[in-house]
Design a protein around this motif. Structure first.
Motif, short mmCIF file in Angstrom:
data_model
loop_
_atom_site.label_atom_id
_atom_site.label_comp_id
_atom_site.label_asym_id
_atom_site.label_seq_id
_atom_site.Cartn_x
_atom_site.Cartn_y
_atom_site.Cartn_z
N ALA A 163 0.84 -1.21 0.00
CA ALA A 163 0.00 0.00 0.00
C ALA A 163 0.87 1.26 0.00
O ALA A 163 0.58 2.23 -0.70
N ALA A 164 1.96 1.23 0.75
CA ALA A 164 2.88 2.37 0.81
C ALA A 164 3.54 2.59 -0.56
O ALA A 164 3.65 3.73 -1.03
N LEU A 165 3.93 1.51 -1.21
CA LEU A 165 4.55 1.59 -2.53
C LEU A 165 3.57 2.15 -3.57
O LEU A 165 3.93 3.02 -4.37
N GLU A 166 2.34 1.67 -3.55
CA GLU A 166 1.31 2.16 -4.47
C GLU A 166 1.06 3.64 -4.26
O GLU A 166 0.89 4.40 -5.21
N LEU A 167 1.06 4.05 -3.00
CA LEU A 167 0.85 5.46 -2.69
C LEU A 167 2.01 6.30 -3.23
O LEU A 167 1.80 7.35 -3.81
N GLN A 168 3.23 5.81 -3.04
CA GLN A 168 4.41 6.53 -3.56
C GLN A 168 4.30 6.69 -5.09
O GLN A 168 4.56 7.77 -5.62
N VAL A 181 -0.49 2.96 6.82
CA VAL A 181 0.80 3.44 6.31
C VAL A 181 1.17 4.70 7.10
O VAL A 181 0.28 5.42 7.56
N ASP A 182 2.47 4.97 7.23
CA ASP A 182 2.91 6.10 8.06
C ASP A 182 2.26 7.42 7.64
O ASP A 182 2.00 7.66 6.48
N GLY A 183 2.03 8.26 8.65
CA GLY A 183 1.32 9.52 8.45
C GLY A 183 2.01 10.49 7.51
O GLY A 183 1.34 11.23 6.79
N VAL A 184 3.33 10.48 7.49
CA VAL A 184 4.06 11.41 6.62
C VAL A 184 3.75 11.10 5.15
O VAL A 184 3.47 12.01 4.36
N THR A 185 3.78 9.83 4.79
CA THR A 185 3.49 9.44 3.41
C THR A 185 2.05 9.76 3.05
O THR A 185 1.77 10.26 1.95
N ILE A 186 1.14 9.50 3.97
CA ILE A 186 -0.27 9.82 3.73
C ILE A 186 -0.45 11.33 3.56
O ILE A 186 -1.16 11.78 2.66
N GLU A 187 0.25 12.10 4.38
CA GLU A 187 0.16 13.57 4.28
C GLU A 187 0.69 14.04 2.92
O GLU A 187 0.11 14.93 2.30
N GLN A 188 1.78 13.44 2.47
CA GLN A 188 2.33 13.78 1.14
C GLN A 188 1.28 13.48 0.06
O GLN A 188 1.10 14.25 -0.88
N GLY A 189 0.61 12.35 0.22
CA GLY A 189 -0.43 11.96 -0.73
C GLY A 189 -1.58 12.94 -0.74
O GLY A 189 -2.09 13.32 -1.80
N GLN A 190 -1.98 13.39 0.44
CA GLN A 190 -3.08 14.34 0.54
C GLN A 190 -2.70 15.70 -0.06
O GLN A 190 -3.51 16.34 -0.73
N GLN A 191 -1.45 16.11 0.16
CA GLN A 191 -0.98 17.37 -0.43
C GLN A 191 -0.95 17.27 -1.95
O GLN A 191 -1.36 18.20 -2.65
N ALA A 205 -5.16 4.90 -3.84
CA ALA A 205 -3.94 4.57 -3.10
C ALA A 205 -3.99 5.15 -1.68
O ALA A 205 -3.55 4.50 -0.73
N LEU A 206 -4.53 6.35 -1.55
CA LEU A 206 -4.66 6.96 -0.22
C LEU A 206 -5.59 6.16 0.67
O LEU A 206 -5.29 5.91 1.84
N ASN A 207 -6.72 5.72 0.11
CA ASN A 207 -7.66 4.91 0.89
C ASN A 207 -7.01 3.61 1.35
O ASN A 207 -7.15 3.20 2.50
#
Length: 114
Positions: free
Chosen positions: A12-17, A40-50, A31-33
């Motif tokens: 999931a983290a890789l797909e989000l990246q 997945v760690d909050g920093v990566t999720i925050e990057q995705g949301q941005q 990917a965010l969902n």
């Protein structure tokens, strides 16, 4: 079970990246969902949301520019062009906007001269 969970989280983290690096709003939302579902760690999720906010803003700026190109207002077109450039809307659309702006300004100058 723990190993499978860790693998799913990593996937999931890789797909989000990948989605963050891409241009697809839909792929990023999916990917965010998944990333949130697998904690997945909050920093990566925050990057995705941005990135999602950035892509949505670009899409909206492009839509506003298209509408302004179809319109007759020099001021609305100038505002839409500035916003489109700020959000890195594709160059073709920006070029169309600049051409339309030149047409509108030429028409206004001609009308004023009459």
């Amino acid at each position: 079970a723990a190993k499978k969970k860790a693998e799913e989280k990593a996937a999931a983290a890789l797909e989000l990246q990948k989605a963050i690096a891409g241009e697809s709003i839909q792929a990023l939302e999916v990917a965010l969902n998944e990333a949130q579902r697998h904690s997945v760690d909050g920093v990566t999720i925050e990057q995705g949301q941005q990135r999602l906010a950035q892509l949505k803003a670009r899409k909206e700026a492009g839509s506003k520019l298209q509408a302004a190109i179809a319109g007759e207002s020099i001021q609305a077109l100038e505002v839409a062009l500035n916003e489109a450039q700020r959000h890195s809307v594709d160059g073709v659309t920006i070029e169309q906007g600049q051409q339309r702006l030149a047409q509108l300004k030429a028409a206004a100058a001609k009308k004023k001269a009459e």
